[in-house]
Design an enzyme around this catalytic site. Structure first.
Site, short mmCIF file in Angstrom:
data_model
loop_
_atom_site.label_atom_id
_atom_site.label_comp_id
_atom_site.label_asym_id
_atom_site.label_seq_id
_atom_site.Cartn_x
_atom_site.Cartn_y
_atom_site.Cartn_z
N LYS A 1 51.51 12.54 6.90
CA LYS A 1 52.44 12.21 7.67
C LYS A 1 53.74 12.51 7.81
O LYS A 1 54.37 13.15 9.09
CB LYS A 1 52.67 10.59 7.37
CG LYS A 1 54.02 9.97 8.38
CD LYS A 1 54.10 8.25 7.81
CE LYS A 1 55.11 8.32 6.77
NZ LYS A 1 56.45 8.36 7.07
N ASN A 2 54.44 12.80 6.66
CA ASN A 2 55.73 13.31 6.71
C ASN A 2 55.89 14.91 7.16
O ASN A 2 56.82 15.45 7.51
CB ASN A 2 56.41 13.05 5.45
CG ASN A 2 56.93 11.46 5.31
OD1 ASN A 2 56.70 10.88 6.41
ND2 ASN A 2 57.19 11.09 4.16
N ARG B 1 62.01 6.88 11.37
CA ARG B 1 63.19 7.82 10.99
C ARG B 1 62.91 9.12 11.62
O ARG B 1 64.04 9.72 11.77
CB ARG B 1 62.82 7.82 9.33
CG ARG B 1 63.77 8.58 8.55
CD ARG B 1 65.23 8.05 8.87
NE ARG B 1 66.21 8.63 7.92
CZ ARG B 1 67.40 8.79 7.77
NH1 ARG B 1 68.05 7.77 8.40
NH2 ARG B 1 68.43 9.28 7.01
N CYS C 1 61.69 3.00 7.73
CA CYS C 1 61.45 1.76 6.75
C CYS C 1 63.07 1.45 6.39
O CYS C 1 63.95 2.33 6.29
CB CYS C 1 60.92 2.28 5.51
SG CYS C 1 59.23 2.51 5.79
N ARG D 1 70.69 4.72 5.10
CA ARG D 1 69.78 5.69 5.40
C ARG D 1 70.99 6.57 6.24
O ARG D 1 70.63 7.06 7.46
CB ARG D 1 68.58 5.64 6.09
CG ARG D 1 67.68 4.82 5.03
CD ARG D 1 66.11 4.91 5.62
NE ARG D 1 65.49 6.01 5.55
CZ ARG D 1 64.40 6.27 5.62
NH1 ARG D 1 63.36 4.93 5.98
NH2 ARG D 1 63.52 7.37 5.59
N PRO D 2 71.83 7.35 5.44
CA PRO D 2 72.72 7.84 6.32
C PRO D 2 72.33 9.12 6.61
O PRO D 2 71.32 9.65 6.32
CB PRO D 2 73.74 8.45 5.12
CG PRO D 2 73.26 8.29 3.88
CD PRO D 2 72.23 7.27 4.09
N ASP E 1 57.93 7.93 -2.71
CA ASP E 1 56.80 7.06 -1.72
C ASP E 1 55.71 6.65 -2.40
O ASP E 1 54.83 6.00 -2.04
CB ASP E 1 56.68 8.20 -0.70
CG ASP E 1 57.92 8.36 0.21
OD1 ASP E 1 58.91 7.70 0.21
OD2 ASP E 1 57.73 9.30 0.97
N ARG F 1 51.84 2.54 10.40
CA ARG F 1 52.62 3.38 10.56
C ARG F 1 52.15 4.74 9.96
O ARG F 1 52.52 5.69 10.65
CB ARG F 1 54.03 3.03 10.33
CG ARG F 1 54.75 2.23 11.27
CD ARG F 1 56.43 2.20 10.87
NE ARG F 1 56.73 3.64 10.49
CZ ARG F 1 57.65 3.93 9.51
NH1 ARG F 1 58.09 2.77 8.50
NH2 ARG F 1 57.94 5.04 9.02
N1 EPU Z 1 71.05 10.82 1.97
C1 EPU Z 1 72.32 11.03 2.14
N2 EPU Z 1 72.88 11.70 3.40
C2 EPU Z 1 71.91 12.11 4.27
C3 EPU Z 1 70.35 12.09 4.19
C4 EPU Z 1 70.09 11.46 3.02
O1 EPU Z 1 72.99 10.65 1.55
O2 EPU Z 1 72.22 12.86 5.26
C5 EPU Z 1 70.31 10.22 0.89
C6 EPU Z 1 69.60 9.02 1.16
O3 EPU Z 1 70.58 7.92 1.19
C7 EPU Z 1 68.64 8.84 0.08
C8 EPU Z 1 68.42 10.50 -0.42
O4 EPU Z 1 69.73 11.23 0.34
O5 EPU Z 1 69.27 8.43 -1.23
C9 EPU Z 1 67.08 11.08 0.13
O6 EPU Z 1 67.01 10.94 1.60
P1 EPU Z 1 66.06 11.97 2.53
O7 EPU Z 1 67.17 12.44 3.38
O8 EPU Z 1 65.27 12.94 1.62
O9 EPU Z 1 65.09 10.80 2.95
P2 EPU Z 1 64.41 11.00 4.41
O10 EPU Z 1 64.37 12.49 4.94
O11 EPU Z 1 65.33 9.95 5.18
C10 EPU Z 1 62.02 11.15 3.80
C11 EPU Z 1 60.64 10.49 4.05
C12 EPU Z 1 60.72 9.22 3.39
C13 EPU Z 1 61.10 9.54 1.83
C14 EPU Z 1 62.38 10.43 1.56
C15 EPU Z 1 62.46 10.94 -0.04
C16 EPU Z 1 59.96 11.24 6.44
C17 EPU Z 1 59.93 10.95 7.72
N3 EPU Z 1 60.61 10.36 5.52
O12 EPU Z 1 63.06 10.40 4.04
O13 EPU Z 1 59.39 8.70 3.59
O14 EPU Z 1 61.09 8.37 1.01
O15 EPU Z 1 62.24 11.83 2.34
O16 EPU Z 1 61.33 11.71 -0.34
O17 EPU Z 1 59.77 12.46 5.81
C18 EPU Z 1 57.78 7.15 3.60
O18 EPU Z 1 56.94 8.12 4.05
O19 EPU Z 1 57.36 6.04 3.22
C19 EPU Z 1 59.19 7.52 3.63
C20 EPU Z 1 60.12 6.52 3.40
#
Ligand code: EPU
Length: 441
Positions: free
Chosen positions: A35-36, A106, A130, A135-136, A318, A410
């Protein structure tokens, strides 16, 4: 023929998954595409100057939604078959993405990087997905600014614009999958070289880089914490197959362990699963590894263990809810420390309904294993939470009804069918079917 993508409306919020627990899982399960990776690769195809054919795409709601967003922006989307999609972005003309759809996922924020790279501007609603705390996207925006773009947040929209993007050195303050993806997407056609330091190393980052490189991009270092992107002028259409989903595979492994079953998980890359298999092995789960499959079985009682989630190659966040559900069936006291997200234990309340003994203090859960979980009505609070409740339901005695299954759908392709094939007593009840059953139809 290019088909108009129609969102699958089958899954109303009243639909349910009903499980009669207690069956040991047995047999084979084939893992779908990641998925990701797919939610990054599909929008990345919009950067191409030709048609991309993407294979091994998971047939899940997040993908339907991404196709719908791209289609609304002028891309032609052809569903070749259940898991193959062709994307022709040549007529895309809009640099703004449709708002109502964006709020649901997201990964819609990847359109920021794509549209910025393609049109030098992007107007995108803040993404959904989610809900487990803040989620900044500050690191995404920091990256775009370093490349020469200006951004503003207005009425829930992010606006990013630039004259031209120029390669630069970016050091991420936190390891972020999303920021790494978005910066790669923006940098791929920028002038000069972009270096992303403290980059995320997840398998889906490598898959995206491989896809972009097949199209003619020049990216090295994906999979390490320094990624170098040398901008190119053009990207060509390609055929590309997405990697298997490491989290889906881990979920079936945890389900096999929770039911003390014996299954073969097929179509996997065992290397991507090492952090999960290592933890399950510590608990006493047995593995036999083959080229692209793994046998998972239990031949003696499992042992408690402690888990801390980390960015790749650490134990994936995850998989945190699924491992917590599994540990609640294992004698002794285990600890799970969630080090990636602030608030990813909401589902624990639901596990309590099933007799689990878990106390949560901030980002740490302490789990007292119980002899047997009991079936109960529960609600999926998000995607992986839903998977954890299904695992708990499979291990429990009696009947578990999981509501809010739109979260699960999803991200998991055919989860009910795959579990039925493994011998689980599980069914999906649509609201309509249930009404009919009540009416005796
Ligand atoms: N963070 C910041 N600033 C940013 C971005 C992230 O502080 O600009 C922080 C977040 O708050 C968090 C950490 O960095 O504490 C990691 O966030 P990341 O950006 O890696 O997460 P994401 O890209 O929003 C993806 C996956 C998530 C998975 C996370 C961590 C996708 C679409 N989503 O999210 O997947 O939990 O990486 O591995 O790729 C899932 O599949 O169930 C899912 C939630």
């Amino acid at each position: 023929i290019y088909l108009q993508i129609i969102i699958d409306e089958r899954c109303g919020t009243l639909d349910k998954i009903i499980i009669s627990g207690g069956q040991k899982l047995k047999g084979k399960v084939s893992i779908s595409g990641a998925k990701n990776a797919a939610v990054a690769i599909l929008p990345a195809a919009a950067l191409s100057d030709g048609v991309c054919r993407i294979e091994n795409v998971p047939n899940i709601r997040d993908i339907t939604l991404m196709c719908r967003i791209l289609s609304d922006m002028g891309a032609k989307i052809k569903l070749v078959n259940k898991n193959t999609i062709e994307i022709d972005p040549r007529k895309m003309s809009s640099s703004s993405a449709p708002c109502d759809l964006m709020r649901n996922m997201r990964a819609s924020c990847y359109l920021l990087g794509v549209l910025l790279g393609k049109f030098s501007e992007a107007y995108v609603y803040l993404p959904g997905g989610c809900n487990f705390g803040l989620r900044p996207i500050d690191q995404h925006l920091k990256g775009f600014a370093a490349l020469g773009a200006e951004y503003a947040l207005e009425n829930g929209m992010v606006k990013v614009q630039c004259e031209k993007l120029v390669g630069t050195h970016i050091y991420l303050d936190v390891v972020s999958v999303g920021a790494t993806v978005n910066i790669m997407l923006a940098a791929v056609k920028a002038d000069g070289i972009t270096v992303i330091e403290n980059a995320a190393k997840e398998p889906h980052i490598v898959d995206l880089a491989n896809f972009l490189n097949c199209m003619g991009a020049d990216i090295i270092g994906a999979g390490t914490d320094v990624i170098k992107v040398r901008g190119v002028k053009k990207l060509r259409g390609v055929t590309y197959s997405i990697i298997p989903d490491q989290i889906e595979a881990g979920t079936y492994m945890a389900a096999a362990a929770a039911t003390r079953g014996d299954i073969v998980v097929e179509n996997v890359i065992p290397k991507h699963l090492e952090s999960i298999t290592a933890k399950l092995e510590e608990m006493g789960v047995k593995f036999e590894e083959y080229n692209d499959s793994i046998r998972v079985y239990c031949d003696k009682p499992l042992k408690k263990c402690n888990v801390k989630t980390m960015p790749h190659p650490g134990f994936p966040t995850d998989m945190q809810p699924q491992i917590t559900a599994l540990l609640s069936t294992v004698e002794g006291t285990s600890m799970v420390n969630e080090a990636v997200w602030d608030n990813r234990f909401k589902y624990v309340e639901e596990l309590h309904r099933m007799g689990a003994k878990i106390s949560v203090d901030g980002k740490v859960a302490v789990i007292e294993g119980v002899k047997k979980l009991q079936g109960a009505p529960v609600k999926a609070t998000d995607l992986r939470a839903g998977a954890a409740l299904i695992i708990a339901g499979l291990a429990a005695s009696g009947q578990t009804t999981v509501e809010e299954i739109q979260h699960i759908e999803r991200g998991y392709e055919d989860i009910v069918e795959k579990l039925v094939n493994l011998g689980a007593h599980i069914k999906r009840v649509s609201c309509k079917t249930e009404e009919n059953e009540v009416a005796g139809l």
